[in-house]
Design a protein around this motif. Structure first.
Motif, PDB file in Angstrom:
ATOM      1  N   GLU A  19      34.490  33.851  31.501  1.00 61.30           N
ATOM      2  CA  GLU A  19      34.216  34.239  30.117  1.00 61.30           C
ATOM      3  C   GLU A  19      32.730  34.427  29.834  1.00 61.30           C
ATOM      4  OE1 GLU A  19      37.983  31.762  28.236  1.00 61.30           O
ATOM      5  OE2 GLU A  19      35.968  30.955  28.078  1.00 61.30           O
ATOM      6  N   LEU A  20      31.880  34.058  30.770  1.00 58.94           N
ATOM      7  CA  LEU A  20      30.435  34.076  30.559  1.00 58.94           C
ATOM      8  C   LEU A  20      29.887  35.505  30.618  1.00 58.94           C
ATOM      9  CD1 LEU A  20      27.879  32.316  30.247  1.00 58.94           C
ATOM     10  CD2 LEU A  20      27.784  32.193  32.749  1.00 58.94           C
ATOM     11  N   SER A  21      29.245  35.923  29.536  1.00 59.44           N
ATOM     12  CA  SER A  21      28.640  37.253  29.509  1.00 59.44           C
ATOM     13  C   SER A  21      27.199  37.163  29.991  1.00 59.44           C
ATOM     14  CB  SER A  21      28.660  37.820  28.092  1.00 59.44           C
ATOM     15  OG  SER A  21      27.743  37.111  27.272  1.00 59.44           O
ATOM     16  N   ALA A  22      26.661  38.295  30.399  1.00 56.78           N
ATOM     17  CA  ALA A  22      25.274  38.343  30.866  1.00 56.78           C
ATOM     18  C   ALA A  22      24.316  37.946  29.747  1.00 56.78           C
ATOM     19  CB  ALA A  22      24.945  39.739  31.384  1.00 56.78           C
ATOM     20  N   SER A  23      24.591  38.362  28.520  1.00 51.56           N
ATOM     21  CA  SER A  23      23.685  38.025  27.412  1.00 51.56           C
ATOM     22  C   SER A  23      23.740  36.535  27.087  1.00 51.56           C
ATOM     23  CB  SER A  23      23.995  38.859  26.171  1.00 51.56           C
ATOM     24  OG  SER A  23      25.297  38.611  25.704  1.00 51.56           O
ATOM     25  N   ALA A  24      24.936  35.930  27.122  1.00 51.59           N
ATOM     26  CA  ALA A  24      25.049  34.485  26.887  1.00 51.59           C
ATOM     27  C   ALA A  24      24.330  33.730  27.995  1.00 51.59           C
ATOM     28  CB  ALA A  24      26.513  34.078  26.814  1.00 51.59           C
ATOM     29  N   PHE A  25      24.486  34.197  29.214  1.00 56.47           N
ATOM     30  CA  PHE A  25      23.826  33.582  30.363  1.00 56.47           C
ATOM     31  C   PHE A  25      22.308  33.616  30.194  1.00 56.47           C
ATOM     32  CE2 PHE A  25      21.993  34.137  34.641  1.00 56.47           C
ATOM     33  CZ  PHE A  25      22.465  32.997  35.272  1.00 56.47           C
ATOM     34  N   GLN A  26      21.767  34.765  29.830  1.00 59.54           N
ATOM     35  CA  GLN A  26      20.310  34.931  29.703  1.00 59.54           C
ATOM     36  C   GLN A  26      19.726  34.101  28.561  1.00 59.54           C
ATOM     37  OE1 GLN A  26      17.959  36.110  31.493  1.00 59.54           O
ATOM     38  NE2 GLN A  26      18.958  37.447  32.954  1.00 59.54           N
ATOM     39  N   LYS A  27      20.509  33.792  27.544  1.00 65.83           N
ATOM     40  CA  LYS A  27      20.003  32.979  26.431  1.00 65.83           C
ATOM     41  C   LYS A  27      19.484  31.632  26.924  1.00 65.83           C
ATOM     42  CE  LYS A  27      22.854  34.863  22.766  1.00 65.83           C
ATOM     43  NZ  LYS A  27      23.919  34.597  21.809  1.00 65.83           N
ATOM     44  N   TYR A  28      20.142  31.076  27.914  1.00 63.43           N
ATOM     45  CA  TYR A  28      19.749  29.761  28.424  1.00 63.43           C
ATOM     46  C   TYR A  28      18.543  29.832  29.352  1.00 63.43           C
ATOM     47  CZ  TYR A  28      23.975  28.294  26.201  1.00 63.43           C
ATOM     48  OH  TYR A  28      24.934  28.051  25.240  1.00 63.43           O
TER      49      TYR A  28
END
Length: 87
Positions: free
Chosen positions: A26-35
């Protein structure tokens, strides 16, 4: 009346965002990059993991980072490419 900042969960708070990214699938690239926001490059795999943990990244983010090749990443774009391979 609450401000917009109070209504939106912050990345540092992480808990609301963590439930939104409960699994690697479920992890999107944008959610990943936020961290990884504010990361200084070049950075190694261990640096990325450490930075994500400081930003209260959910387990799915750490799991993907652990799949990364152990090398130096030159930019956020470089990390995004590796995310596509590792996920």
């Amino acid at each position: 009346m609450r401000s917009m900042a109070e209504e939106r969960p912050s990345v540092k708070g992480g808990r609301a965002a963590a439930s939104a990214t409960a699994s690697v699938e479920e992890l999107s690239a944008s959610a990943f990059q936020k961290y990884l926001g504010g990361m200084d490059y070049p950075a190694g795999k261990g640096d990325l993991i450490s930075h994500a943990r400081k930003n209260d990244a959910p387990d799915a983010v750490i799991e993907v980072l652990q799949k990364f090749d152990d090398r130096q990443y030159q930019s956020a774009a470089d990390v995004s490419k590796e995310f596509g391979k590792a996920k």
